[in-house]
Scaffold this active site. Structure first.
Site, PDB file in Angstrom:
ATOM      1  N   LYS A  65       0.834  -1.218   0.000  1.00 31.82           N
ATOM      2  CA  LYS A  65       0.000   0.000   0.000  1.00 31.82           C
ATOM      3  C   LYS A  65       0.859   1.255   0.000  1.00 31.82           C
ATOM      4  O   LYS A  65       0.609   2.192  -0.751  1.00 31.82           O
ATOM      5  CB  LYS A  65      -0.915   0.018   1.238  1.00 31.82           C
ATOM      6  CG  LYS A  65      -1.911  -1.100   1.319  1.00 31.82           C
ATOM      7  CD  LYS A  65      -2.857  -0.919   2.491  1.00 31.82           C
ATOM      8  CE  LYS A  65      -2.169  -1.011   3.840  1.00 31.82           C
ATOM      9  NZ  LYS A  65      -1.595  -2.334   4.108  1.00 31.82           N
ATOM     10  N   ARG A 142      -9.009   1.117   9.244  1.00 29.73           N
ATOM     11  CA  ARG A 142      -8.778  -0.316   9.370  1.00 29.73           C
ATOM     12  C   ARG A 142      -9.967  -1.046   9.968  1.00 29.73           C
ATOM     13  O   ARG A 142      -9.971  -2.275  10.020  1.00 29.73           O
ATOM     14  CB  ARG A 142      -7.540  -0.574  10.236  1.00 29.73           C
ATOM     15  CG  ARG A 142      -6.243  -0.223   9.534  1.00 29.73           C
ATOM     16  CD  ARG A 142      -5.050  -0.715  10.309  1.00 29.73           C
ATOM     17  NE  ARG A 142      -3.807  -0.511   9.588  1.00 29.73           N
ATOM     18  CZ  ARG A 142      -2.619  -0.930  10.003  1.00 29.73           C
ATOM     19  NH1 ARG A 142      -2.533  -1.586  11.149  1.00 29.73           N
ATOM     20  NH2 ARG A 142      -1.536  -0.707   9.301  1.00 29.73           N
ATOM     21  N   ARG A 176      11.415  -8.060   4.032  1.00 31.36           N
ATOM     22  CA  ARG A 176      11.567  -6.609   4.150  1.00 31.36           C
ATOM     23  C   ARG A 176      12.796  -6.230   4.974  1.00 31.36           C
ATOM     24  O   ARG A 176      13.087  -6.839   5.992  1.00 31.36           O
ATOM     25  CB  ARG A 176      10.321  -5.987   4.798  1.00 31.36           C
ATOM     26  CG  ARG A 176       9.118  -6.024   3.897  1.00 31.36           C
ATOM     27  CD  ARG A 176       8.000  -5.130   4.370  1.00 31.36           C
ATOM     28  NE  ARG A 176       7.416  -5.549   5.634  1.00 31.36           N
ATOM     29  CZ  ARG A 176       6.235  -5.139   6.078  1.00 31.36           C
ATOM     30  NH1 ARG A 176       5.531  -4.283   5.361  1.00 31.36           N
ATOM     31  NH2 ARG A 176       5.765  -5.560   7.235  1.00 31.36           N
ATOM     32  N   ARG A 220      12.451  -5.227  10.618  1.00 30.96           N
ATOM     33  CA  ARG A 220      11.475  -4.709  11.574  1.00 30.96           C
ATOM     34  C   ARG A 220      11.186  -5.755  12.645  1.00 30.96           C
ATOM     35  O   ARG A 220      11.111  -6.954  12.366  1.00 30.96           O
ATOM     36  CB  ARG A 220      10.173  -4.340  10.854  1.00 30.96           C
ATOM     37  CG  ARG A 220      10.244  -3.020  10.139  1.00 30.96           C
ATOM     38  CD  ARG A 220       9.051  -2.733   9.261  1.00 30.96           C
ATOM     39  NE  ARG A 220       7.776  -3.114   9.858  1.00 30.96           N
ATOM     40  CZ  ARG A 220       6.600  -2.818   9.301  1.00 30.96           C
ATOM     41  NH1 ARG A 220       6.545  -2.158   8.155  1.00 30.96           N
ATOM     42  NH2 ARG A 220       5.472  -3.189   9.872  1.00 30.96           N
ATOM     43  N   ARG A 231      -0.870 -10.871  12.232  1.00 32.47           N
ATOM     44  CA  ARG A 231      -1.353  -9.631  11.644  1.00 32.47           C
ATOM     45  C   ARG A 231      -2.340  -9.922  10.509  1.00 32.47           C
ATOM     46  O   ARG A 231      -3.362  -9.230  10.358  1.00 32.47           O
ATOM     47  CB  ARG A 231      -0.185  -8.797  11.111  1.00 32.47           C
ATOM     48  CG  ARG A 231       0.681  -8.209  12.215  1.00 32.47           C
ATOM     49  CD  ARG A 231       1.970  -7.661  11.670  1.00 32.47           C
ATOM     50  NE  ARG A 231       1.762  -6.537  10.777  1.00 32.47           N
ATOM     51  CZ  ARG A 231       2.648  -6.133   9.868  1.00 32.47           C
ATOM     52  NH1 ARG A 231       3.781  -6.788   9.728  1.00 32.47           N
ATOM     53  NH2 ARG A 231       2.391  -5.090   9.119  1.00 32.47           N
TER      54      ARG A 231
END
Length: 285
Positions: A65, A142, A176, A220, A231
């Site tokens: 996104k 959300r 990531r 992260r 998640r």
């Protein structure tokens, strides 16, 4: 909802800032829910002179996104407001709120509506002071509760729902990396999923860092397989109803990403009727 509205009204100007910052004119044509690329949707033609779009980007964690919203933000000259960035800024601030957020995020849980609305209000207030108009929201709303609050203060023009298979999302999240010095995002995952049952395959090349960033790459804290799966589970439980909320309003555009940025970006521009705009800007540059 009343508790959140009271939070926004903790000062006489808070809700006013939120309302005024989200009140610019944008795309007026109603968008019907479709899926791309099977059913490409020609959306309303955007006046490149105004560019005051009021868009929301939805999608599971890791779908990209931020990447696509940021690119469109630059193309349309409107602010890209990512609640994930707001959370990370607070996390790095060392504040008491940042410590509270760290515990929530590291467990893969969603940040409460009250906290998100408060941070978003502060961001919009700061943007208004700099003369911003229009926006692309990324990571908000959300929940249906948040979407209802947003509806009270503005009219969203278009909601783009980016989609990828869950197995690809997990691989992307685990790949990531962030440069601890420059703050840029990269990805070491090399994804090649074969097509099956009539669905096309998906190929995504790694987004590798330049040599000066290699030794400074970090992962992260919330990008572990257990946390990523949690998640995604929470997203399915809490956030997919938001898709139904906007689908019911005729504003949802579902876009199946066909691959990485080189494959997906031009097709996204095509379905948004923005490919001509990018060409004009490239020529002008």
């Amino acid at each position: 909802m009343a508790a959140v509205i009271r939070l926004l009204r903790h000062s006489s100007s808070s809700l006013s800032f939120l309302s005024r910052s989200l009140s610019t004119a944008g795309v007026k044509e109603t968008v019907k829910s479709q899926t791309y690329p099977q059913n490409p949707l020609p959306t309303a033609v955007i006046d490149p002179k105004s560019r005051n779009v009021q868009w929301v980007f939805l999608g599971c964690p890791g779908v990209g996104k931020g990447t696509y919203a940021s690119r469109l933000s630059t193309l349309l000259s409107v602010p890209h407001i990512a609640t994930g960035d707001l959370v990370r800024e607070e996390l790095s601030s060392g504040s008491s709120l940042g410590k509270q957020l760290a515990e929530i995020v590291n467990q893969g849980k969603l940040v409460s509506d009250e906290i998100i609305i408060s941070m978003l209000s502060k961001r919009l207030e700061a943007g208004e002071g700099k003369g911003e108009s229009g926006f692309i929201l990324d990571g908000f709303p959300r929940t249906v509760r948040q979407a209802e609050i947003l509806d009270e203060v503005t009219d969203i023009d278009l909601v783009v729902n980016l989609k990828l298979p869950e197995s690809v999302l997990i691989e992307k999240c685990l790949g990531r990396r962030i440069c601890s010095q420059c703050g840029k995002n990269f990805n070491v995952a090399s994804i090649d999923v074969k097509g099956e049952n009539g669905r096309p395959g998906i190929s995504m090349a790694p987004l590798l860092s330049p040599p000066q960033c290699v030794s400074k790459l970090i992962t992260r804290a919330d990008d572990t397989e257990a946390v990523v799966k949690e998640r995604l589970r929470i997203y399915n439980d809490k956030s997919q109803p938001v898709e139904d909320f906007y689908r019911g309003q005729g504003k949802l555009l579902e876009f199946d990403l066909p691959g990485g940025i080189p494959e997906s970006w031009p097709k996204l521009l095509e379905v948004l009727n923005l490919d001509d705009l990018e060409e004009k800007q490239s020529v002008a540059a």
